[in-house]
Structures are given as C-alpha cells and as structure tokens.
Design a protein around this motif. Structure first.
Motif, PDB file in Angstrom:
ATOM      1  N   VAL A   1     -11.036  46.580  21.784  1.00 59.64           N
ATOM      2  CA  VAL A   1      -9.850  46.303  22.770  1.00 59.64           C
ATOM      3  C   VAL A   1      -8.569  46.764  22.224  1.00 59.64           C
ATOM      4  O   VAL A   1      -7.932  47.398  23.025  1.00 59.64           O
ATOM      5  CB  VAL A   1     -10.075  44.755  23.196  1.00 59.64           C
ATOM      6  CG1 VAL A   1      -8.943  44.401  24.077  1.00 59.64           C
ATOM      7  CG2 VAL A   1     -11.365  44.320  23.865  1.00 59.64           C
ATOM      8  N   PHE A   2      -8.389  46.354  21.131  1.00 56.89           N
ATOM      9  CA  PHE A   2      -7.210  46.903  20.456  1.00 56.89           C
ATOM     10  C   PHE A   2      -6.922  48.319  20.570  1.00 56.89           C
ATOM     11  O   PHE A   2      -5.905  49.139  20.424  1.00 56.89           O
ATOM     12  CB  PHE A   2      -6.735  46.375  18.948  1.00 56.89           C
ATOM     13  CG  PHE A   2      -5.742  46.900  18.232  1.00 56.89           C
ATOM     14  CD1 PHE A   2      -4.542  46.752  18.502  1.00 56.89           C
ATOM     15  CD2 PHE A   2      -6.071  47.640  17.174  1.00 56.89           C
ATOM     16  CE1 PHE A   2      -3.271  47.118  17.752  1.00 56.89           C
ATOM     17  CE2 PHE A   2      -4.778  48.322  16.442  1.00 56.89           C
ATOM     18  CZ  PHE A   2      -3.564  48.078  16.700  1.00 56.89           C
TER      19      PHE A   2
ATOM     20  N   GLY B   1     -12.418  49.599  26.372  1.00 57.81           N
ATOM     21  CA  GLY B   1     -11.599  48.537  25.725  1.00 57.81           C
ATOM     22  C   GLY B   1     -11.401  47.396  26.759  1.00 57.81           C
ATOM     23  O   GLY B   1     -10.450  46.648  26.538  1.00 57.81           O
ATOM     24  N   ARG B   2     -12.200  47.018  27.662  1.00 57.73           N
ATOM     25  CA  ARG B   2     -12.047  46.175  28.557  1.00 57.73           C
ATOM     26  C   ARG B   2     -12.614  44.675  27.929  1.00 57.73           C
ATOM     27  O   ARG B   2     -13.342  44.620  27.017  1.00 57.73           O
ATOM     28  CB  ARG B   2     -12.876  46.151  29.900  1.00 57.73           C
ATOM     29  CG  ARG B   2     -12.566  47.474  30.709  1.00 57.73           C
ATOM     30  CD  ARG B   2     -13.440  47.334  31.631  1.00 57.73           C
ATOM     31  NE  ARG B   2     -14.849  47.345  31.753  1.00 57.73           N
ATOM     32  CZ  ARG B   2     -15.328  48.761  31.651  1.00 57.73           C
ATOM     33  NH1 ARG B   2     -14.503  49.930  31.707  1.00 57.73           N
ATOM     34  NH2 ARG B   2     -16.726  48.751  31.534  1.00 57.73           N
TER      35      ARG B   2
ATOM     36  N   HIS C   1     -16.646  45.318  23.682  1.00 57.74           N
ATOM     37  CA  HIS C   1     -17.857  46.015  23.869  1.00 57.74           C
ATOM     38  C   HIS C   1     -18.720  46.129  22.434  1.00 57.74           C
ATOM     39  O   HIS C   1     -18.034  46.340  21.587  1.00 57.74           O
ATOM     40  CB  HIS C   1     -17.643  47.309  24.457  1.00 57.74           C
ATOM     41  CG  HIS C   1     -19.152  48.032  24.871  1.00 57.74           C
ATOM     42  ND1 HIS C   1     -19.572  48.795  24.085  1.00 57.74           N
ATOM     43  CD2 HIS C   1     -19.803  48.212  25.928  1.00 57.74           C
ATOM     44  CE1 HIS C   1     -20.830  49.162  24.579  1.00 57.74           C
ATOM     45  NE2 HIS C   1     -20.865  48.698  25.805  1.00 57.74           N
ATOM     46  N   HIS C   2     -19.957  45.899  22.366  1.00 61.08           N
ATOM     47  CA  HIS C   2     -20.587  45.960  21.160  1.00 61.08           C
ATOM     48  C   HIS C   2     -20.539  47.065  20.369  1.00 61.08           C
ATOM     49  O   HIS C   2     -20.836  47.123  19.113  1.00 61.08           O
ATOM     50  CB  HIS C   2     -22.265  45.620  21.225  1.00 61.08           C
ATOM     51  CG  HIS C   2     -22.619  46.244  22.182  1.00 61.08           C
ATOM     52  ND1 HIS C   2     -22.720  46.069  23.512  1.00 61.08           N
ATOM     53  CD2 HIS C   2     -23.659  47.398  22.095  1.00 61.08           C
ATOM     54  CE1 HIS C   2     -23.565  47.269  24.012  1.00 61.08           C
ATOM     55  NE2 HIS C   2     -23.798  48.189  23.368  1.00 61.08           N
TER      56      HIS C   2
ATOM     57  N   PRO D   1     -20.065  41.363  18.583  1.00 66.68           N
ATOM     58  CA  PRO D   1     -19.014  41.940  19.037  1.00 66.68           C
ATOM     59  C   PRO D   1     -17.825  40.976  18.692  1.00 66.68           C
ATOM     60  O   PRO D   1     -17.759  39.874  18.343  1.00 66.68           O
ATOM     61  CB  PRO D   1     -19.146  42.410  20.381  1.00 66.68           C
ATOM     62  CG  PRO D   1     -20.091  41.424  20.884  1.00 66.68           C
ATOM     63  CD  PRO D   1     -20.882  40.968  19.898  1.00 66.68           C
ATOM     64  N   SER D   2     -16.697  41.750  18.754  1.00 68.66           N
ATOM     65  CA  SER D   2     -15.293  41.337  18.399  1.00 68.66           C
ATOM     66  C   SER D   2     -14.954  40.230  19.523  1.00 68.66           C
ATOM     67  O   SER D   2     -15.699  40.247  20.518  1.00 68.66           O
ATOM     68  CB  SER D   2     -14.116  42.076  18.708  1.00 68.66           C
ATOM     69  OG  SER D   2     -14.171  42.900  19.967  1.00 68.66           O
TER      70      SER D   2
END
Length: 339
Positions: free
Chosen positions: A194-195, A312-313, A306-307, A280-281
C-alpha cells in the motif's frame, strides 16, 4: 485500560466484570420480563431508548465532540507515561527524532506499543490527503527505503510446507547468508504494497525501487527497525491545515499459518519467491485535523495489503489473518503543540 498502558491483569478483571455485568443484566430482564413487556408497549419509550443508544454509538464511532475529547483525554494520560518514564519503561521504550533538514511544519509524535508477534517487521508511517494523494513519509524502515536487503534466505528443503510461524525454528529450516554484493537486487514489493504503490516511485523496469539508490521522497524519514516499543518524533515538511489521513503499514516475515501457508499461491512468483512474506501487511489509520484543538488520535486497523504486492488497495477482508493481528498493541498519534 483508559488511562494506563495495557496490563494483562487489568484486562482480565475488565473482561471478567464485563461478562458478570452482562449476566446480571440478562438475569434482571428475565426476572422482570412482565413489567418490562408492559412498559415497552408504549412505543414512545422504546423509540426514545433506541434513538439514544444509536445516537451515542454514531457520535462515538465518528469521534464527535465531546466523545472524541473524552477518549483523547485517556490517550493523553497513556502517552504521558513516555514523557515521564519509570525505570522499567526507560529500558523498553526507544525514542527517535527524525525529519528532513528542510522540514518547517508541525511536529508529529508516533507512540507505538508492540504486541506478542512483533519480531523486526518492516513498516512505514505516512500522510496522505483524504482523497488519497500522497503527501509525505513520516518514517520508513531503512532496508525498504534504501532497497538494501543484505540477508539472502533459502529453504533447506523445497518440499517442506510451512503452516505456522517458523522464526522459532529458523536455523533448522533455512539457510541464511549475508551478501552485500546482491543486496540491491532483491525487491520486496509484497512487504509494504500500500505504501509503495502510494509513493509510486518506479525504475525503468516498473519496480518500486531504483537500482543502487534509495527510494526518493523519503529523505530524512527513514531509519532502523526499532527492537521494541518506540516513540518517533517526526515533522511535516511544511505547515499543514485541515484534515489528513495518517497511515501505518506493517508486515512481519515468516509468519505462516494454515491459510497463508507457503504453498497457498504456488503460481505467484512473488509470494512463493524468496521474500517469505506469509501473512500480508496490515494497515492502520487515523484522520487527523491540524486545525483542531484535539492533540491525540488512536490509529485503527482498517485492512490489509495484497499478499504479493500486486496492487496498492486496502483490502478490508482479514480472513486468514491471526498472529499478524498481534504485531501491534496500539499506536497513538500526537499533534504536538509548540512549547
């Protein structure tokens, strides 16, 4: 729990008393069912009661004053434990000061308490506009910011399937070597997707990092992963006004489980590659207002990345996540007033 840091003893008493009060309330309803039934026949009473409950819930969840101020009061008392640390806290809380040399904006303090699953994760704090446009980084783990992954890990037995956290048996199942010469050749899109997608810095091959150079836009805002609890004193690059979204993304490697096992996505070259991201994060966020007198904000878990870093959603579905939910105990944001 309102005014002090998390304590297992206090949490145990809080939980026990909560269930006891719930049982007593149920017993009271059962023993007074007839008069209650007669009382609730009056529609006005029932309507007024339900409206009051719903109104309190909405105002609290949406952080309207004075509810938000009441919760911020408790947060401020917890944060004060860092300002006046006890002997025990002095050894368990690390304080860092970081910002760009050109920064001239507001001071932002990030007070982090880790949970039981915290073992040297990758993480990033950043600001973005409510519409989603990236504003700036506040702190990013150095290895990701510099694209410098010195550790090269390989599985001793490629046929072995991992279905639990393997950090406790790491030496038994993995080969570990440090190879500085290839440190820039490993990419961890799946670490903080995402970042990285939000920062959107790519090289000519479409990768989120540039060969032999750090990510741009993070100058002055990166450093080592803290070994335990930490407080980061950061700063906005320029004076900000209004509401912004402050996000925190964290990812712990090797935390496999039954769902995110090592063979979950065999055709995914990233997930099944050399990164061993496993679960995932996770994404935490808070909406902060630089024009408001409110100083303290509690970051809330809002989803996951996302794994394999495909996009980046923020994904709201947390099914399959377990130990990763214990990386973070809580994060409190303080918009520091000038002293």
């Amino acid at each position: 729990m309102f005014s002090r840091s998390y304590s297992q003893n206090v949490a145990a008493v809080h939980t026990l008393l909560g269930f006891t009060l719930l049982a007593l309330a149920l017993w009271h309803v059962i023993n007074n069912f007839k008069p209650l039934k007669q009382h609730l026949k009056h529609g006005f009473t029932l309507c007024l009661s339900l409206t009051g409950v719903v109104l309190i819930l909405i105002l609290t969840l949406e952080q309207f004053p004075p509810f938000a101020h009441f919760l911020a009061w408790g947060s401020s008392m917890r944060v004060q434990e860092v300002d006046t640390p006890t002997v025990k806290q002095a050894f368990t809380t690390d304080v860092y000061y970081t910002s760009s040399e050109q920064a001239a904006g507001q001071k932002i303090i990030l007070d982090f308490r880790h949970g039981a699953s915290y073992h040297w994760p990758q993480y990033a704090f950043w600001l973005e506009e409510l519409e989603g446009d990236f504003v700036q980084a506040l702190y990013v783990s150095a290895s990701l910011a510099n694209n410098y992954f010195i550790n090269k890990v390989s599985n001793k037995n490629s046929a072995m399937v991992f279905r639990s956290d393997v950090l406790g048996i790491f030496d038994e199942v993995f080969n570990l070597e440090q190879d500085p010469s290839t440190a820039y050749q490993r990419f961890r899109h799946e670490a903080l997707p995402v970042f990285l997608h939000k920062l959107a810095v790519k090289d000519k091959h479409g990768r989120f990092v540039s060969d032999n150079s750090p990510l741009t836009g993070i100058d002055g805002y990166s450093g080592a992963t803290a070994p335990g609890h930490f407080v980061y004193h950061s700063q906005s690059k320029q004076q900000l006004s209004g509401r912004y979204r402050l996000r925190f993304e964290v990812n712990q490697s090797f935390d496999f489980n039954d769902y995110y096992s090592s063979d979950r996505f065999p055709d995914d070259p990233v997930y099944s590659g050399s990164g061993y991201s496993a679960q995932p994060s996770l994404i935490y966020e808070s909406i902060v207002d630089f024009d408001s007198p409110q100083q303290f904000y509690v970051m809330k878990l809002v989803g996951r990345g996302h794994h394999s870093g495909e996009h980046g959603r923020v994904i709201n579905d947390l099914n399959g996540m377990d130990s990763a939910l214990n990386i973070v105990e809580r994060v409190i944001v303080e918009l520091a007033s000038e002293r």
